[in-house]
Scaffold this active site. Structure first.
Site, PDB file in Angstrom:
ATOM      1  N   ASP A 324       0.496  -1.087  -0.085  1.00  0.00           N
ATOM      2  CA  ASP A 324       0.184   0.140  -0.401  1.00  0.00           C
ATOM      3  C   ASP A 324       0.466   1.574  -0.372  1.00  0.00           C
ATOM      4  OD1 ASP A 324      -2.523  -0.697  -0.319  1.00  0.00           O
ATOM      5  OD2 ASP A 324      -2.371  -1.104   1.403  1.00  0.00           O
ATOM      6  N   ASN A 407     -10.952  -0.572  -0.198  1.00  0.00           N
ATOM      7  CA  ASN A 407     -11.921  -1.192   1.362  1.00  0.00           C
ATOM      8  C   ASN A 407     -11.203  -0.577   2.276  1.00  0.00           C
ATOM      9  OD1 ASN A 407      -9.541  -3.293  -0.009  1.00  0.00           O
ATOM     10  ND2 ASN A 407     -10.950  -4.146   1.527  1.00  0.00           N
ATOM     11  N   TYR A 408     -10.298  -0.855   2.993  1.00  0.00           N
ATOM     12  CA  TYR A 408      -9.572  -0.912   4.018  1.00  0.00           C
ATOM     13  C   TYR A 408      -9.483   0.811   4.215  1.00  0.00           C
ATOM     14  CZ  TYR A 408      -8.761  -5.118   5.774  1.00  0.00           C
ATOM     15  OH  TYR A 408      -8.972  -6.219   6.653  1.00  0.00           O
ATOM     16  N   TYR A 410      -6.255   3.174   7.160  1.00  0.00           N
ATOM     17  CA  TYR A 410      -4.781   2.129   8.149  1.00  0.00           C
ATOM     18  C   TYR A 410      -5.118   3.871   8.935  1.00  0.00           C
ATOM     19  CZ  TYR A 410      -4.084  -1.686   5.301  1.00  0.00           C
ATOM     20  OH  TYR A 410      -3.734  -2.754   4.893  1.00  0.00           O
ATOM     21  N   ASP A 616      26.689   4.765  11.258  1.00  0.00           N
ATOM     22  CA  ASP A 616      25.302   5.449  11.745  1.00  0.00           C
ATOM     23  C   ASP A 616      24.403   4.271  11.492  1.00  0.00           C
ATOM     24  OD1 ASP A 616      23.469   7.803  11.747  1.00  0.00           O
ATOM     25  OD2 ASP A 616      24.248   8.429  10.640  1.00  0.00           O
TER      26      ASP A 616
END
EC number: 1.4.3.-
Length: 686
Positions: A324, A407-408, A410, A616
């Site tokens: 996504d 449809n989702y 988050y 780092d």
């Protein structure tokens, strides 16, 4: 405790016009970048019309930012990354545009043809795919013939990127679509899946294939709705009438302050960013000590990828897997949040800026929500000898964003607590992506999912997230001195040192190379990972100051290592990766993941077992949930919560909440009648 590198405050205030080097592009800068791109492409004779994919800030190199923050370097320039297509030729170009702060003099610094990759499918791409489908005579004729539906307004097309390109279609910009039908305008289409799957070529603008069952199917007839105008028809019980209001009030206003995109709350400081790909980004997270000194904690943090593989091995559903963040973009799909609904209390909003296919800027109003909220008890103790109680309430600052992917939904919540802890919560909601099942089949016995309505199946799937954390614990010169270690709690064997078998001890192992730092969670060993700065020693513990990454959800990937999912979502094959910092390494599945056949990021970066000492380090933490759908998840799914915690571990001199004053909430009320009827219990002796 002294900081390493003669640290100063993490950053000076904004430059000209209040713009910080990390602020997202303004609408005017987006327009300037696209105008410069058009002029450059025209001068080169690039054929065909341009279709702008993504226009976003090119963040300054970390080295240049740190030099600027510490007064050793010039203010970094403003630059834009532009990804642009020119269909139907199918070329993808990347441009880097210099945007002088004074305006004018914009110029293309780099122009490159990117071959063999496809960029994000933006909201405009999804709309285009649906328009192509609904205008296709062959598709509409098949819908009419098989189902008797002739009104295209009732047909809903859910566009998905392809997970695995069918043979013969390589190199094309494709989208597959799952078809549904609505009985009326507000009906829940996911209760009525169809058994047709068109394949669209976006560059050619046409349907190139249609997959379907051998014989016509019946449309699942049951209405299962969540929309306010139709939900009562589903339950048949009417609205609940016994809920009374809960109001969140702050009569004196919030405790946070905002300067541009810099947020200060209690002792926390964090600068908020936004990109079309990641959505909400955290920059320069720090903790302010007495005297105003700010101790760095994180240089940068964001959700950089996620994979949602479905567990049905049958065609065409084996191609059902969404990345996504890379496929659609958390920022592109961000919601405009509503006051009193998505967030309650005293709210500060921040807008997000993205672009459309024409290269025009789009402003997503209220894309980011900032508020504080009560978080329950922080600590409490009753001194029974003195008959005295000390209790403090916890509260947290919440920075949130919600994105919709077909449809989702988050919902992303970064939480900052009063004791120096921070966490990320991902809340999953929305609607299950459903598939068709012949109505004549009896319910039950669904090998890869569950029946959620007659003729409607929800398939088992996973949600696998990856965050990128660039730590800077007590060091303003980057994280080159930082060490990442693994911490396990292990039982000791019976023996002279543990005669009664009750002993266990903590074992800490430094992760000194890239391959050594590929780790899995182990809840049975209380496994966590510590980021520490050996250059700064806590005077009480005698140990380096640090923060600990506590994995709270450790769902493993359930797909075979040889699967396409495991290849593309390499980031989800382990719960932890650590790599040396590189400005170009941000997206673990690759800069362009649409229709990829392998990992174009983290797998390549970890191929060589590079040392991590003095490197780092950057942390990639994967977590997720295995979603085994249940009937109660349909037609709308109550939130599932996943995430992790980042907790100070010897970072402070002592408990940082000891200066919290005692408080009593004057608005709280007692139910006097209930209290009077309650039995009085004797006070226990301690």
């Amino acid at each position: 405790m002294e900081q390493c590198g003669a640290c100063r405050a993490p950053e000076p205030y904004e430059g000209p016009e209040g713009v910080h080097p990390l602020d997202q592009l303004s609408p005017q800068e987006v327009s300037r970048a696209t105008a410069c791109t058009r002029a450059h492409a025209a001068a080169l004779g690039v054929p065909g019309a341009l279709r702008f994919n993504t226009v976003m800030l090119q963040e300054p190199a970390k080295r240049d930012l740190l030099a600027f923050y510490n007064g050793r370097g010039a203010r970094p320039p403003r630059r834009a990354v532009v990804w642009v297509l020119n269909p139907p030729h199918g070329h993808l170009f990347e441009g880097i545009v210099d945007l002088p702060s004074a305006g004018g003099g914009d110029r293309m610094l780099r122009w490159k043809l990117l071959e063999g990759v496809q960029p994000t499918t933006t909201p405009d791409d999804n709309v285009l795919a649906e328009e192509i489908i609904l205008a296709d005579k062959r598709v509409m004729d098949m819908v009419a013939e098989r189902y008797g539906i002739t009104d295209p307004n009732l047909i809903i097309f859910d566009p998905w990127t392809l997970h695995g390109t069918p043979p013969g279609y390589e190199g094309r910009r494709l989208m597959q679509g799952f078809l549904y039908v609505r009985k009326c305008k507000d009906d829940n289409e996911y209760a009525h899946p169809l058994d047709l799957l068109p394949l669209v070529d976006l560059n050619l603008g046409k349907v190139i294939n249609i997959e379907c069952y051998d014989k016509p199917a019946k449309i699942p007839p049951t209405l299962v709705n969540y929309h306010a105008d139709l939900a009562n028809g589903t339950t048949g019980t009417g609205w609940r009438s016994d809920l009374r209001p809960i109001d969140i009030t702050q009569p004196e206003g919030p405790s946070f302050t905002v300067e541009g995109t810099l947020v200060k709350w209690q002792k926390w400081q964090v600068r908020l960013g936004f990109t079309p790909r990641e959505g909400l980004v955290l920059h320069n997270v720090g903790w302010q000590e007495e005297g105003g000194r700010v101790r760095p904690i994180l240089h940068r943090a964001s959700l950089v990828e996620m994979a949602v593989p479905y567990g049905d091995p049958n065609q065409p559903y084996v191609r059902k897997c969404a990345f996504d963040v890379g496929d659609y973009g958390m920022g592109f799909t961000a919601n405009s949040l509503e006051l009193g609904c998505d967030c309650v209390g005293h709210i500060k909003y921040f807008d997000g800026v993205v672009n459309n296919a024409k290269g025009e800027p789009l402003v997503i109003r209220n894309a980011i929500c900032l508020h504080e909220e009560d978080a329950g008890m922080l600590w409490k103790h009753t001194d029974t000898r003195l008959n005295r109680v000390e209790v403090r309430r916890n509260r947290r600052l919440v920075v949130s964003q919600v994105s919709t992917f077909a449809n989702y939904e988050y919902a992303m919540y970064w939480n900052f607590y009063i004791d120096g802890t921070m966490s990320l919560e991902m809340k999953l909601t929305g609607i299950l992506s459903t598939t068709y099942r012949p109505l004549e089949e009896k319910p039950g016995n669904v090998p890869f999912g569950i029946d959620v309505a007659p003729g409607v199946i929800a398939t088992n799937h996973q949600h696998l997230f990856c965050v990128r954390l660039d730590p800077s614990i007590d060091c303003a010169e980057g994280g080159k001195d930082l060490v990442v270690s693994e911490v396990n709690a292990d039982m000791l064997p019976l023996g002279p040192g543990n005669p009664r078998g009750n002993a266990f001890q903590v074992n800490e192992t430094p992760l000194l190379s890239v391959h050594a730092a590929m780790r899995d969670a182990a809840p049975f060993r209380s496994r966590a990972w510590k980021v520490k700065n050996p250059a700064v020693i806590n005077p009480i513990t005698g140990q380096p100051v640090g923060f600990k990454l506590l994995p709270t959800h450790s769902t493993p990937m359930l797909m075979q290592p040889e699967s396409l999912v495991a290849k593309r979502a390499f980031f989800a094959t382990k719960h932890l990766f650590v790599t040396p910092h590189d400005d170009e390494q941000v997206f673990p599945a690759g800069d362009h993941v649409v229709q990829s056949e392998d990992c174009l990021g983290l797998k390549i970066w970890t191929k060589e077992d590079k040392p991590l000492a003095g490197a780092d380090p950057v942390i990639w933490h994967s977590f997720g949930i295995t979603h085994l759908p249940r009937l109660e998840d349909f037609p709308i799914m109550p939130v599932e919560v996943v995430g992790f915690t980042f907790k100070p571990w010897g970072f402070h001199k002592w408990n940082p909440t000891l200066d919290l004053p005692p408080t009593r909430n004057a608005a709280s009320k007692e139910d006097v009648q209930a209290a009077a009827s309650a039995p009085k219990l004797p006070r226990p002796r301690m």
